[in-house]
Motif scaffolding. Structure first.
Motif, PDB file in Angstrom:
ATOM      1  N   GLY A 110     -33.127  28.266  39.112  1.00  0.00           N
ATOM      2  CA  GLY A 110     -32.637  29.445  39.817  1.00  0.00           C
ATOM      3  C   GLY A 110     -31.988  30.447  38.879  1.00  0.00           C
ATOM      4  O   GLY A 110     -32.202  31.662  38.990  1.00  0.00           O
ATOM      5  N   ALA A 111     -31.197  29.960  37.931  1.00  0.00           N
ATOM      6  CA  ALA A 111     -30.558  30.850  36.963  1.00  0.00           C
ATOM      7  C   ALA A 111     -31.592  31.544  36.087  1.00  0.00           C
ATOM      8  O   ALA A 111     -31.451  32.720  35.742  1.00  0.00           O
ATOM      9  N   LEU A 112     -32.652  30.813  35.748  1.00  0.00           N
ATOM     10  CA  LEU A 112     -33.713  31.402  34.929  1.00  0.00           C
ATOM     11  C   LEU A 112     -34.459  32.484  35.693  1.00  0.00           C
ATOM     12  O   LEU A 112     -34.753  33.561  35.154  1.00  0.00           O
ATOM     13  N   ALA A 117     -28.370  35.828  35.868  1.00  0.00           N
ATOM     14  CA  ALA A 117     -27.385  36.611  36.623  1.00  0.00           C
ATOM     15  C   ALA A 117     -26.010  35.965  36.541  1.00  0.00           C
ATOM     16  O   ALA A 117     -25.868  34.741  36.629  1.00  0.00           O
ATOM     17  N   GLY A 118     -24.979  36.804  36.367  1.00  0.00           N
ATOM     18  CA  GLY A 118     -23.620  36.303  36.319  1.00  0.00           C
ATOM     19  C   GLY A 118     -23.296  35.499  35.071  1.00  0.00           C
ATOM     20  O   GLY A 118     -22.325  34.744  35.048  1.00  0.00           O
ATOM     21  N   GLY A 119     -24.109  35.640  34.036  1.00  0.00           N
ATOM     22  CA  GLY A 119     -23.861  34.900  32.805  1.00  0.00           C
ATOM     23  C   GLY A 119     -24.202  33.434  32.900  1.00  0.00           C
ATOM     24  O   GLY A 119     -23.677  32.615  32.140  1.00  0.00           O
ATOM     25  N   SER A 120     -25.103  33.072  33.839  1.00  0.00           N
ATOM     26  CA  SER A 120     -25.451  31.665  34.034  1.00  0.00           C
ATOM     27  C   SER A 120     -26.287  31.102  32.890  1.00  0.00           C
ATOM     28  O   SER A 120     -26.263  29.899  32.630  1.00  0.00           O
ATOM     29  N   VAL A 121     -27.042  31.955  32.211  1.00  0.00           N
ATOM     30  CA  VAL A 121     -27.816  31.536  31.048  1.00  0.00           C
ATOM     31  C   VAL A 121     -28.092  32.781  30.216  1.00  0.00           C
ATOM     32  O   VAL A 121     -28.210  33.885  30.757  1.00  0.00           O
ATOM     33  N   PHE A 122     -28.180  32.607  28.903  1.00  0.00           N
ATOM     34  CA  PHE A 122     -28.328  33.756  28.007  1.00  0.00           C
ATOM     35  C   PHE A 122     -29.634  33.665  27.220  1.00  0.00           C
ATOM     36  O   PHE A 122     -30.019  32.580  26.746  1.00  0.00           O
ATOM     37  N   PHE A 190     -30.574  40.436  41.769  1.00  0.00           N
ATOM     38  CA  PHE A 190     -30.301  40.069  40.374  1.00  0.00           C
ATOM     39  C   PHE A 190     -28.878  40.382  39.933  1.00  0.00           C
ATOM     40  O   PHE A 190     -28.506  40.081  38.806  1.00  0.00           O
ATOM     41  N   ASP A 191     -28.075  40.989  40.753  1.00  0.00           N
ATOM     42  CA  ASP A 191     -26.707  41.470  40.547  1.00  0.00           C
ATOM     43  C   ASP A 191     -26.693  42.674  39.603  1.00  0.00           C
ATOM     44  O   ASP A 191     -27.699  43.017  38.982  1.00  0.00           O
ATOM     45  N   SER A 192     -25.538  43.306  39.495  1.00  0.00           N
ATOM     46  CA  SER A 192     -25.441  44.578  38.773  1.00  0.00           C
ATOM     47  C   SER A 192     -25.028  44.426  37.314  1.00  0.00           C
ATOM     48  O   SER A 192     -24.847  45.423  36.615  1.00  0.00           O
ATOM     49  N   SER A 193     -24.887  43.204  36.847  1.00  0.00           N
ATOM     50  CA  SER A 193     -24.443  43.005  35.463  1.00  0.00           C
ATOM     51  C   SER A 193     -25.553  43.361  34.481  1.00  0.00           C
ATOM     52  O   SER A 193     -26.744  43.202  34.758  1.00  0.00           O
ATOM     53  N   VAL A 194     -25.141  43.840  33.333  1.00  0.00           N
ATOM     54  CA  VAL A 194     -26.072  44.076  32.226  1.00  0.00           C
ATOM     55  C   VAL A 194     -26.033  42.846  31.343  1.00  0.00           C
ATOM     56  O   VAL A 194     -24.970  42.438  30.883  1.00  0.00           O
ATOM     57  N   ARG A 195     -27.196  42.240  31.118  1.00  0.00           N
ATOM     58  CA  ARG A 195     -27.225  40.994  30.360  1.00  0.00           C
ATOM     59  C   ARG A 195     -28.127  41.112  29.133  1.00  0.00           C
ATOM     60  O   ARG A 195     -29.122  41.853  29.142  1.00  0.00           O
TER      61      ARG A 195
END
Length: 368
Positions: A110-112, A117-122, A190-195
């Motif tokens: 799910g994180a992939l 999203a939310g810094g769950s994986v980089f 996907f949320d609003s964060s920039v990753r």
């Protein structure tokens, strides 16, 4: 007598073409300042070379994405403001695929799929890059194009096709509504964060007089993919029956229908080709800059419109050349103005050039 005649002609030209004179004066002043800076050491050759390379990369993205927008205008006669969010949709779908393949078995699925999203994986921790995970990147490019094609066809059938015979303003307003719906749907999912999406790519330094111009593997990948696709579009337009039909429909839709050209099939082809190029442009833009956010396409759309208008709206080649011009302007303008104003500089150049040539660089030639 000769001097007087030359003066008279020059004065007449200045009165008739003030925009050309203004452009020449501004260009001359900026060039003189740049040369002075290089001569005095205030500017470095390698620094300017790096800015030129950055501008070319940015211009390739803008030009590639601009092809789809220009095709839509030349065939369907409306400015599609949802185009920027097609770019973002292609980017998210492609990068979800890349994350899934590169991180399968190493992180939560799910994180992939949500692209961390939310810094769950980089992406950096997964080693994502054209050299580190080439299969994942190639798969992401393909999925970005395919998903955007499907999205463009779906939106055309549900939103644009029922009102295709309406005026351009109706279609334009509809496209704005579609753009907002897509953008905030992607923000919700996907949320609003920039990753960050990639690890640091390997690079080489090309020596230029007083330093090195850094070129990394993602730069090269962007140049190869964008250049290959642009060449493919050129060959399609010039050598295939579909390309000739597209040019004929862009020139005169009524005449194209009378001569038996399947116009509805051409419209579908426009969405397929334009959507595919747009989605891939979105993916490659993120690969090149290394970060992903839900409004990336919307921010890029302003530069794409500037490029398409500058090149001659409706012209495919104009979109490419205009994209390169806008990209170089946005990068090189930091020599003279703060970086926060680079977008304004790109639009200023567009306005000045249109004063000289109101039809655009390619004189408004449709499709080709």
């Amino acid at each position: 007598m000769g001097i007087a005649e030359t003066y008279t002609r020059g004065r007449q030209f200045a009165v008739a073409r003030p925009g050309t004179v203004l452009l020449a004066l501004v260009g001359g002043v900026l060039l003189a300042d740049l040369l002075t800076g290089l001569a005095t050491g205030r500017q470095s050759f390698s620094g300017v070379g790096s800015l030129v390379w950055d501008g070319l990369m940015r211009g390739l993205v803008v030009g590639l994405a601009g092809i789809g927008l220009s095709m839509t205008y030349s065939i369907l006669n409306f400015a599609n403001f949802a185009h920027g969010d097609y770019i973002t949709a292609g980017a998210f779908s492609g990068w979800a695929t890349t994350y899934l393949i590169a991180g399968f078995g190493r992180a939560d699925v799910g994180a992939l799929l949500l692209v961390g999203a939310g810094g769950s994986v980089f992406g950096g921790s997964l080693g994502i890059g054209i050299t580190g995970t080439p299969i994942a990147v190639v798969a992401g490019i393909l999925v970005a194009g395919i998903v955007t094609v499907g999205l463009a066809l779906f939106i055309d059938r549900t939103a644009f096709r029922p009102i295709r015979d309406a005026d351009g303003i109706t279609l334009l307003i509809t496209s704005i509504g579609v753009a907002f719906a897509l953008r905030y749907l992607m923000q919700f999912v996907f949320d609003s964060s920039v990753r960050g999406t990639t690890s640091q790519p390997p690079a080489l330094g090309l020596y230029l007089v007083d330093g090195f111009v850094r070129i990394n593997a993602h730069d090269i990948a962007l140049a190869v993919v964008a250049g290959g696709l642009m060449l493919g579009v050129h060959l399609l337009l010039q050598l295939t029956k579909l390309g000739k039909a597209m040019r004929a429909m862009a020139d005169n839709e009524d005449l194209a229908q009378i001569t038996g050209i399947p116009t509805e099939r051409v419209v579908r082809a426009v969405w397929v080709i334009g959507g595919g190029l747009t989605g891939i442009a979105g993916y490659m833009f993120i690969l090149w800059k290394g970060t992903l956010g839900f409004n990336d396409g919307w921010l890029l759309l302003l530069l794409i419109f500037a490029a398409v208008i500058l090149g001659g709206i409706g012209s495919i080649y104009g979109a490419i050349v205009g994209g390169l011009a806008i990209g170089l302007t946005a990068s090189l303008s930091v020599i003279w103005i703060p970086s926060a104003f680079t977008r304004a500089a790109a639009f200023a150049v567009m306005i000045v050039l249109l004063l000289v040539k109101p039809e655009g660089l390619f004189s408004g030639r449709t499709t080709a």
